[in-house]
Design a protein around this motif. Structure first.
Motif, PDB file in Angstrom:
ATOM      1  N   ARG B 222       0.857  -1.193   0.000  1.00  0.00           N
ATOM      2  CA  ARG B 222       0.000   0.000   0.000  1.00  0.00           C
ATOM      3  C   ARG B 222       0.886   1.233   0.000  1.00  0.00           C
ATOM      4  O   ARG B 222       1.815   1.332   0.806  1.00  0.00           O
ATOM      5  CB  ARG B 222      -0.854   0.038   1.262  1.00  0.00           C
ATOM      6  N   ALA B 223       0.590   2.172  -0.874  1.00  0.00           N
ATOM      7  CA  ALA B 223       1.416   3.376  -0.926  1.00  0.00           C
ATOM      8  C   ALA B 223       0.624   4.531  -1.510  1.00  0.00           C
ATOM      9  O   ALA B 223      -0.416   4.337  -2.145  1.00  0.00           O
ATOM     10  CB  ALA B 223       2.658   3.117  -1.775  1.00  0.00           C
ATOM     11  N   LYS B 224       1.121   5.715  -1.276  1.00  0.00           N
ATOM     12  CA  LYS B 224       0.530   6.891  -1.900  1.00  0.00           C
ATOM     13  C   LYS B 224       0.757   6.827  -3.397  1.00  0.00           C
ATOM     14  O   LYS B 224       1.812   6.391  -3.855  1.00  0.00           O
ATOM     15  CB  LYS B 224       1.184   8.168  -1.365  1.00  0.00           C
ATOM     16  N   THR B 225      -0.233   7.261  -4.152  1.00  0.00           N
ATOM     17  CA  THR B 225      -0.108   7.205  -5.599  1.00  0.00           C
ATOM     18  C   THR B 225       0.600   8.461  -6.102  1.00  0.00           C
ATOM     19  O   THR B 225      -0.001   9.368  -6.653  1.00  0.00           O
ATOM     20  CB  THR B 225      -1.496   7.064  -6.246  1.00  0.00           C
ATOM     21  N   SER B 226       1.892   8.474  -5.848  1.00  0.00           N
ATOM     22  CA  SER B 226       2.737   9.610  -6.211  1.00  0.00           C
ATOM     23  C   SER B 226       4.145   9.090  -6.454  1.00  0.00           C
ATOM     24  O   SER B 226       4.425   7.915  -6.228  1.00  0.00           O
ATOM     25  CB  SER B 226       2.762  10.621  -5.069  1.00  0.00           C
ATOM     26  N   GLU B 227       5.029   9.970  -6.903  1.00  0.00           N
ATOM     27  CA  GLU B 227       6.425   9.596  -7.082  1.00  0.00           C
ATOM     28  C   GLU B 227       6.990   9.082  -5.755  1.00  0.00           C
ATOM     29  O   GLU B 227       7.671   8.070  -5.704  1.00  0.00           O
ATOM     30  CB  GLU B 227       7.262  10.794  -7.529  1.00  0.00           C
ATOM     31  N   GLN B 228       6.707   9.818  -4.688  1.00  0.00           N
ATOM     32  CA  GLN B 228       7.204   9.459  -3.367  1.00  0.00           C
ATOM     33  C   GLN B 228       6.678   8.079  -2.958  1.00  0.00           C
ATOM     34  O   GLN B 228       7.405   7.279  -2.371  1.00  0.00           O
ATOM     35  CB  GLN B 228       6.771  10.530  -2.355  1.00  0.00           C
ATOM     36  N   GLY B 229       5.414   7.825  -3.267  1.00  0.00           N
ATOM     37  CA  GLY B 229       4.817   6.519  -2.985  1.00  0.00           C
ATOM     38  C   GLY B 229       5.572   5.411  -3.715  1.00  0.00           C
ATOM     39  O   GLY B 229       5.794   4.327  -3.165  1.00  0.00           O
ATOM     40  N   GLY B 230       5.978   5.683  -4.939  1.00  0.00           N
ATOM     41  CA  GLY B 230       6.738   4.702  -5.717  1.00  0.00           C
ATOM     42  C   GLY B 230       8.087   4.418  -5.082  1.00  0.00           C
ATOM     43  O   GLY B 230       8.558   3.272  -5.068  1.00  0.00           O
ATOM     44  N   TYR B 231       8.713   5.462  -4.556  1.00  0.00           N
ATOM     45  CA  TYR B 231       9.994   5.306  -3.854  1.00  0.00           C
ATOM     46  C   TYR B 231       9.805   4.369  -2.657  1.00  0.00           C
ATOM     47  O   TYR B 231      10.609   3.464  -2.413  1.00  0.00           O
ATOM     48  CB  TYR B 231      10.481   6.677  -3.397  1.00  0.00           C
ATOM     49  N   GLN B 232       8.691   4.587  -1.953  1.00  0.00           N
ATOM     50  CA  GLN B 232       8.352   3.770  -0.788  1.00  0.00           C
ATOM     51  C   GLN B 232       8.104   2.313  -1.199  1.00  0.00           C
ATOM     52  O   GLN B 232       8.536   1.388  -0.511  1.00  0.00           O
ATOM     53  CB  GLN B 232       7.097   4.373  -0.130  1.00  0.00           C
ATOM     54  N   VAL B 233       7.448   2.111  -2.313  1.00  0.00           N
ATOM     55  CA  VAL B 233       7.198   0.757  -2.824  1.00  0.00           C
ATOM     56  C   VAL B 233       8.537   0.047  -3.053  1.00  0.00           C
ATOM     57  O   VAL B 233       8.717  -1.110  -2.658  1.00  0.00           O
ATOM     58  CB  VAL B 233       6.382   0.795  -4.147  1.00  0.00           C
ATOM     59  N   GLY B 234       9.475   0.775  -3.672  1.00  0.00           N
ATOM     60  CA  GLY B 234      10.801   0.200  -3.905  1.00  0.00           C
ATOM     61  C   GLY B 234      11.453  -0.204  -2.598  1.00  0.00           C
ATOM     62  O   GLY B 234      12.013  -1.305  -2.466  1.00  0.00           O
ATOM     63  N   HIS B 235      11.342   0.677  -1.621  1.00  0.00           N
ATOM     64  CA  HIS B 235      11.923   0.431  -0.308  1.00  0.00           C
ATOM     65  C   HIS B 235      11.342  -0.841   0.319  1.00  0.00           C
ATOM     66  O   HIS B 235      12.082  -1.686   0.827  1.00  0.00           O
ATOM     67  CB  HIS B 235      11.633   1.637   0.575  1.00  0.00           C
ATOM     68  N   GLU B 236      10.040  -0.978   0.243  1.00  0.00           N
ATOM     69  CA  GLU B 236       9.397  -2.146   0.855  1.00  0.00           C
ATOM     70  C   GLU B 236       9.703  -3.439   0.093  1.00  0.00           C
ATOM     71  O   GLU B 236       9.863  -4.499   0.694  1.00  0.00           O
ATOM     72  CB  GLU B 236       7.886  -1.920   0.971  1.00  0.00           C
ATOM     73  N   LEU B 237       9.781  -3.337  -1.222  1.00  0.00           N
ATOM     74  CA  LEU B 237      10.138  -4.514  -2.027  1.00  0.00           C
ATOM     75  C   LEU B 237      11.504  -5.052  -1.608  1.00  0.00           C
ATOM     76  O   LEU B 237      11.716  -6.263  -1.496  1.00  0.00           O
ATOM     77  CB  LEU B 237      10.195  -4.155  -3.522  1.00  0.00           C
ATOM     78  N   LEU B 238      12.435  -4.119  -1.358  1.00  0.00           N
ATOM     79  CA  LEU B 238      13.805  -4.519  -1.022  1.00  0.00           C
ATOM     80  C   LEU B 238      13.895  -5.183   0.348  1.00  0.00           C
ATOM     81  O   LEU B 238      14.834  -5.916   0.628  1.00  0.00           O
ATOM     82  CB  LEU B 238      14.735  -3.302  -1.079  1.00  0.00           C
ATOM     83  N   GLN B 239      12.908  -4.901   1.203  1.00  0.00           N
ATOM     84  CA  GLN B 239      12.902  -5.490   2.545  1.00  0.00           C
ATOM     85  C   GLN B 239      12.417  -6.937   2.547  1.00  0.00           C
ATOM     86  O   GLN B 239      12.646  -7.667   3.507  1.00  0.00           O
ATOM     87  CB  GLN B 239      11.955  -4.713   3.492  1.00  0.00           C
ATOM     88  N   LEU B 240      11.682  -7.321   1.510  1.00  0.00           N
ATOM     89  CA  LEU B 240      11.064  -8.647   1.518  1.00  0.00           C
ATOM     90  C   LEU B 240      12.125  -9.751   1.463  1.00  0.00           C
ATOM     91  O   LEU B 240      13.062  -9.687   0.671  1.00  0.00           O
ATOM     92  CB  LEU B 240      10.105  -8.791   0.331  1.00  0.00           C
ATOM     93  N   ALA B 241      11.955 -10.769   2.323  1.00  0.00           N
ATOM     94  CA  ALA B 241      12.907 -11.875   2.388  1.00  0.00           C
ATOM     95  C   ALA B 241      12.938 -12.600   1.039  1.00  0.00           C
ATOM     96  O   ALA B 241      13.995 -12.782   0.441  1.00  0.00           O
ATOM     97  CB  ALA B 241      12.505 -12.836   3.507  1.00  0.00           C
ATOM     98  N   ASP B 242      11.768 -12.993   0.557  1.00  0.00           N
ATOM     99  CA  ASP B 242      11.684 -13.665  -0.738  1.00  0.00           C
ATOM    100  C   ASP B 242      11.201 -12.634  -1.761  1.00  0.00           C
ATOM    101  O   ASP B 242      10.008 -12.464  -1.988  1.00  0.00           O
ATOM    102  CB  ASP B 242      10.700 -14.843  -0.612  1.00  0.00           C
ATOM    103  N   ARG B 243      12.157 -11.973  -2.357  1.00  0.00           N
ATOM    104  CA  ARG B 243      11.837 -10.806  -3.192  1.00  0.00           C
ATOM    105  C   ARG B 243      11.063 -11.186  -4.456  1.00  0.00           C
ATOM    106  O   ARG B 243      11.411 -12.149  -5.122  1.00  0.00           O
ATOM    107  CB  ARG B 243      13.134 -10.089  -3.569  1.00  0.00           C
ATOM    108  N   PRO B 244      10.002 -10.420  -4.781  1.00  0.00           N
ATOM    109  CA  PRO B 244       9.268 -10.682  -6.023  1.00  0.00           C
ATOM    110  C   PRO B 244      10.137 -10.364  -7.235  1.00  0.00           C
ATOM    111  O   PRO B 244      11.111  -9.608  -7.134  1.00  0.00           O
ATOM    112  CB  PRO B 244       8.076  -9.728  -5.951  1.00  0.00           C
ATOM    113  N   THR B 245       9.790 -10.931  -8.375  1.00  0.00           N
ATOM    114  CA  THR B 245      10.542 -10.666  -9.606  1.00  0.00           C
ATOM    115  C   THR B 245       9.831  -9.653 -10.493  1.00  0.00           C
ATOM    116  O   THR B 245      10.359  -9.246 -11.522  1.00  0.00           O
ATOM    117  CB  THR B 245      10.737 -11.975 -10.403  1.00  0.00           C
TER     118      THR B 245
END
Lengths: 346, 346
Positions: B222-245
């Motif tokens: 879940r993120a804000k639908t903005s550039e900043q939200g996209g940055y946050q999405v990247g951040h959360e993706l990188l935290q995931l143990a089993d990273r999505p492709t």
């Protein structure tokens, strides 16, 4: 839509009582008041404020005219949303609402404004994207509609305006680039007749002059103030026989297209070419390298614009005494990495 | 502002003659007509259409409500300008004007709309950013204001709407990624209660199901639908143990922030992670690698929205017979380079 008459009939109460209940007058008992409000809610009754407004000659609505077709606002519409917040914060004090009047792209802004004035939708107007000479200013002056313009014009001899400090931005951009060793500095200017283009170019020219750099017309690149325009600027820069080492952009989102075009030619922004953009903006922030640009609070600008307008309105002027009629709005340099290298002496 | 009375006094002609001259009636001699028009221009006379409109109970103005505070429109306002052009092209046929009603960020959209309805500024309304349940729909229905919503809602049982095909987009994004070998596909969804978030997520879930892929809540970001939200999405993706492709974005400008965050972690979009955005958009076009996204003509959408609205209005309905009350608007896949690689079998 239900009117007060239907409401009174439905409740079998006199129109006068219903009216007093709706308007919160004390001479209506609590029970009746509750019944009236409940029925009003249920039947979808909505007070007709426009009749009242017409008797008073006011609508309590302020219009912000925006031109979606003008190059200068082509993609900068979040600029207006930012300003809108500031305007609304001021208008809310006086229970005034802001509406936006988007001029259709195939219509002359003057004719459009004339029609909107005739519709009497608004008490006062904010206009923007002022042209070098702008007939809208005469129209509003003659029609005695209070207004303020975001942007100067040769036509605005006696009217209120706030304008960004395009001159100051051009000046400090040139100073900064010269301090980094640049002498061949290009500028991307708007391709249309918007007044800010003239001011920006004048500032650039005088700044070069101060540094003893000759003004070179081949370094003035006219383009649409959009991403695509920036791409075009990159394209034209690459064609120049004696390529400039730096470029100043009138519009920050041009940087997105410019970066792209440079990368296609294997030229690195901030290393092979210095770039200074205009307004600090979320999109530009994510560029790599980060764009050197200028900070402005759109909310503060909007609030100032709102107060400047209210100062010209008979009903609100006394709340805003001694307010200057015109103002140049300063912008603050935010150094990025797009122009941080120093040019080696040749 | 001069009225017709002042104009008649100034010219020393009867009000009736002035009125007939202004309205182009044939029983006024040419000389007089010219004098009247010249004086009207000089004195800034503007026909008061609002008196006429009030007698007719119409304003000939249509309102488009926009919510500048909602995450979903945070930076997507050029979306509305695009739609505006289409709306205006339809309204111009009937000499109707469009105004935009920006709901202040600190005000409840329902209360705001209630006040704007009471101001009787508009004959009909277009609302957008529909919530899962949306009280504004009941309000407009009860007040008998013709309206159309851009976006479905659980509340819109009998009202007109057009909505983008969020379900179709989620479906074809999942299909495309699965065909490229992906099984761990994340999705970036809005962090608020806007209805399109539910539809998008439902479509994603059912598409996964079709491919026999289990729905994994940890891949819904879940993120804000903005550039900043996209940055946050990247951040959360990188935290995931089993990273999505792969990741599917609900909003194209998220890609700008996401690309930035990935680059900081030395992950290359389109090679290490597949990305599919939403709407094709000038800014996204300049991203490297180019974002795979979906094309939509905002002008056509606006025109359709305008006709759907007019079909519900007593005065204009006969121009638009047999028009469907609701419509899902299709989007067309535009393949980019952000998801073109095929995942190697593990």
């Amino acid at each position: 839509m239900k009117g007060i008459r239907q409401l009174a009939e439905h409740l079998d109460i006199s129109i006068g009582t219903v009216s007093r209940a709706l308007n919160g007058k004390p001479d209506v008992n609590e029970e009746t008041r509750k019944r009236v409000l409940a029925a009003a809610e249920e039947l979808g009754y909505v007070a007709n404020q426009s009749g009242r407004a017409l008797r008073q000659g006011t609508t309590n609505v302020i219009g912000l005219m925006i031109e979606s077709n003008k190059d200068i606002v082509e993609d900068s519409d979040n600029f207006f949303l930012g300003v809108t917040r500031g305007l609304q914060s001021v208008f809310a004090r006086h229970k005034l609402d802001l509406i936006m009047l988007p001029c259709p792209s195939d219509e002359d802004p003057y004719e459009y404004l004339k029609r909107m004035v005739a519709r009497r939708v608004v008490d006062a107007m904010i206009i923007s994207a002022t042209q070098r000479t702008d007939k809208r200013i005469d129209l509003l002056t003659k029609a005695k509609i209070p207004f303020v313009s975001l942007g100067r014009s040769l036509s605005s001899s006696n009217s209120s305006w706030i304008d960004l400090d395009f001159d100051g931005v051009a000046n400090s951009a040139v100073d900064r680039l010269v301090a980094h060793g640049h002498r061949r500095i290009a500028i991307a200017a708007p391709s249309n007749d918007v007044n800010l283009g003239y001011i920006f170019l004048d500032g650039y020219r005088r700044a070069l002059d101060r540094h003893g750099i000759a003004y070179d017309l081949s370094l003035v690149i006219r383009a649409k103030t959009s991403e695509q325009g920036g791409y075009q600027v990159g394209h034209e820069l690459l064609q120049l026989a004696d390529r400039p080492t730096a470029v100043i952009l009138i519009y920050e989102l041009m940087a997105i297209g410019l970066y792209r075009r440079l990368s296609e030619a294997s030229i690195t922004p901030g290393r092979d070419l210095a770039i200074i953009g205009f307004r600090e903006e979320p999109r530009a922030k994510f560029l790599q390298p980060a764009l050197t640009c200028f900070r402005i609070s759109l909310r503060d600008l909007g609030a100032e614009l709102g107060e400047t307008l209210l100062a010209t309105m008979p009903a609100y002027g006394h709340f805003y005494p001694n307010r200057p009629r015109t103002m140049i709005w300063p912008l603050e340099l935010v150094p990025g990495e797009s122009d941080s290298f120093h040019l080696k002496a040749e």
